[in-house]
Design a protein around this motif. Structure first.
Motif, mmCIF file in Angstrom:
data_model
loop_
_atom_site.group_PDB
_atom_site.id
_atom_site.type_symbol
_atom_site.label_atom_id
_atom_site.label_comp_id
_atom_site.label_asym_id
_atom_site.label_seq_id
_atom_site.Cartn_x
_atom_site.Cartn_y
_atom_site.Cartn_z
ATOM 1 N N ALA A 27 -7.867 0.855 -6.836
ATOM 2 C CA ALA A 27 -8.681 1.202 -5.657
ATOM 3 C C ALA A 27 -9.565 0.135 -5.250
ATOM 4 O O ALA A 27 -9.666 -0.505 -4.156
ATOM 5 N N LEU A 28 -9.941 -0.810 -6.134
ATOM 6 C CA LEU A 28 -10.802 -2.095 -5.823
ATOM 7 C C LEU A 28 -9.527 -2.946 -5.047
ATOM 8 O O LEU A 28 -9.721 -3.704 -4.001
ATOM 9 N N SER A 29 -8.323 -2.951 -5.582
ATOM 10 C CA SER A 29 -7.310 -3.923 -5.180
ATOM 11 C C SER A 29 -6.989 -3.550 -3.610
ATOM 12 O O SER A 29 -6.804 -4.566 -2.710
ATOM 13 N N LEU A 30 -6.938 -2.140 -3.185
ATOM 14 C CA LEU A 30 -6.566 -1.791 -1.922
ATOM 15 C C LEU A 30 -7.866 -2.357 -0.826
ATOM 16 O O LEU A 30 -7.650 -2.676 0.152
ATOM 17 N N ALA A 31 -9.051 -2.026 -1.528
ATOM 18 C CA ALA A 31 -10.298 -2.535 -0.752
ATOM 19 C C ALA A 31 -10.252 -4.118 -0.493
ATOM 20 O O ALA A 31 -10.538 -4.546 0.746
ATOM 21 N N ALA A 57 1.478 4.320 -13.753
ATOM 22 C CA ALA A 57 0.581 4.357 -12.802
ATOM 23 C C ALA A 57 0.777 3.431 -11.640
ATOM 24 O O ALA A 57 -0.141 2.700 -11.141
ATOM 25 N N LYS A 58 2.009 3.607 -10.965
ATOM 26 C CA LYS A 58 2.356 2.587 -10.080
ATOM 27 C C LYS A 58 1.688 2.963 -8.626
ATOM 28 O O LYS A 58 1.011 4.339 -8.598
ATOM 29 N N ALA A 59 1.467 2.259 -7.774
ATOM 30 C CA ALA A 59 1.001 2.694 -6.565
ATOM 31 C C ALA A 59 1.637 3.506 -5.932
ATOM 32 O O ALA A 59 2.807 3.573 -6.106
ATOM 33 N N THR A 60 1.047 4.596 -5.267
ATOM 34 C CA THR A 60 1.694 5.578 -4.672
ATOM 35 C C THR A 60 2.224 5.092 -3.264
ATOM 36 O O THR A 60 2.006 4.263 -2.803
ATOM 37 N N PRO A 61 3.286 5.890 -2.807
ATOM 38 C CA PRO A 61 3.994 5.765 -1.523
ATOM 39 C C PRO A 61 2.647 5.539 -0.390
ATOM 40 O O PRO A 61 2.856 4.676 0.511
ATOM 41 N N GLU A 62 1.655 6.335 -0.448
ATOM 42 C CA GLU A 62 0.787 6.382 0.467
ATOM 43 C C GLU A 62 0.065 4.842 0.384
ATOM 44 O O GLU A 62 -0.398 4.301 1.537
ATOM 45 N N GLU A 63 -0.352 4.619 -0.957
ATOM 46 C CA GLU A 63 -1.090 3.244 -1.054
ATOM 47 C C GLU A 63 -0.053 2.077 -0.604
ATOM 48 O O GLU A 63 -0.713 0.978 -0.191
ATOM 49 N N HIS A 69 3.123 -3.905 -1.376
ATOM 50 C CA HIS A 69 2.894 -4.220 -2.524
ATOM 51 C C HIS A 69 4.473 -4.850 -3.276
ATOM 52 O O HIS A 69 5.529 -4.731 -2.804
ATOM 53 N N HIS A 70 4.331 -5.852 -4.088
ATOM 54 C CA HIS A 70 5.745 -6.645 -4.406
ATOM 55 C C HIS A 70 5.618 -6.773 -6.163
ATOM 56 O O HIS A 70 4.832 -6.178 -6.663
ATOM 57 N N LEU A 71 7.043 -7.086 -6.578
ATOM 58 C CA LEU A 71 7.196 -6.664 -7.988
ATOM 59 C C LEU A 71 6.811 -5.492 -8.759
ATOM 60 O O LEU A 71 6.480 -5.394 -9.696
#
Length: 324
Positions: A27-31, A57-63, A69-71
């Motif tokens: 959540a913080l990384s997205l912000a 716990a990968k980032a979701t498609p929506e995120e 996102h890379h790697l």
């Protein structure tokens, strides 16, 4: 092992967000990414595997739509992926992000990957299999203490920095000495290992242990609810061996043990949560020694933003001329 090529040292500002599993990095990384025009580069040794989404716990498609996102999903679970390849891949991803006019934000909890980026890599000399087999046999027959005493004689400098119970590094030091006639310490000095990144702000996220353990319990419940067992069943049906390194990671090996009938469901969930807590503790032990990490509580969002703004302002300001 061939070392992937890495271009020149990257001097542009790079952000890093680290912390134990389930602490709230996503959540913080997205912000952060949305506020500071970042693209996220995974700093996770498990999220590089395809078909392993829920347990890592990968980032979701929506995120991923919100922020590039890379790697993630780099190799199949039965492919080899090591720290040297990660360092080359991450450095290249950072370089491309900067070329697009954005900032790299590395996010994850794999300390070894971060160490490789910030300190460089030691290229291990080739060791004949005969030497490796001989040392393993001696370990079984003579014991660790005798081998450590031998290391103290032939490479006292390495013996000073290796714990007597660290069998892996003890054998590695003896292998290098027997294979090359020179100590591990000498090789380190000679190679003058170079980092891939030089202008980095390391942000560490933490919370009270009891709160973290509650978050881990919730994470386990969430993974189960999202279908972790089914994900593992699918991987096995695709032919991936349960003994693979990727399949031995937390969550996956627990589901495998349940499917094999080794544990009942209640025991499986208990051990999954327990082992996740232990992993989080190991992560904090690793990162706790980092003097350059700026630690923040999960609630200190504005302080984190201010820290990043100060870092970027300093990094992007032109140097003062003499006399200014």
């Amino acid at each position: 092992m061939d070392r992937p090529a890495i271009e020149a040292l990257l001097t542009e500002p790079v952000l890093v967000l680290i912390g134990p599993t389930a602490v709230g990095k996503t959540a913080l990384s997205l912000a952060l990414a949305e506020r500071f025009s970042c693209e996220i580069v995974g700093l996770d040794s498990m999220q590089i595997y395809r078909h392993m989404d829920i347990g890592t716990a990968k980032a979701t498609p929506e995120e991923r739509v919100r922020v590039p996102h890379h790697l993630l999903d780099v190799v199949d679970p039965d492919e080899e992926y090591h720290v040297a390849r990660y360092v080359a891949d991450a450095a290249e991803a950072c370089r491309q992000i900067i070329a697009r006019g954005n900032r790299p934000l590395l996010v994850g909890g794999t300390g070894l990957y971060l160490k490789g980026l910030l300190e460089g890599l030691f290229e291990i000399p080739p060791v004949p299999e005969t030497i490796r087999a001989s040392l393993n046999q001696r370990l079984a027959e003579e014991g660790r203490a005798l081998l450590f005493a031998e290391l103290s004689q032939c490479d006292p400098e390495s013996a000073e920095r290796i714990h007597p119970n660290d069998t892996h590094r003890l054998l590695r030091a003896l292998e290098i000495f027997q294979a090359t006639g020179r100590t591990w310490s000498e090789h380190l000095r000679e190679q003058k290992v170079q980092p891939a990144l030089s202008n980095v702000l390391q942000l560490g996220l933490l919370c009270e242990r009891t709160v973290l353990y509650e978050r881990i319990n919730l994470r386990v419940e969430q993974m189960i609810g999202e279908g972790l067992l089914g994900e593992v069943e699918k991987l096995l049906a695709m032919g991936y061996d349960p003994g693979l390194k990727a399949m031995q990671s937390i969550g996956y090996r627990h589901m495998v043990q349940f499917l094999k009938g080794e544990w009942d469901w209640e025991e499986t969930l208990f051990l999954l949560a327990r082992d996740t807590r232990r992993y989080a503790k190991r992560q904090m032990t690793w990162f706790g020694n980092g003097p350059d990490i700026h630690w923040f509580a999960l609630s200190e969002t504005e302080a984190i933003f201010n820290c990043v703004e100060g870092f970027l302002m300093h990094s992007l300001s032109p140097p003062l001329a003499k006399g200014d």
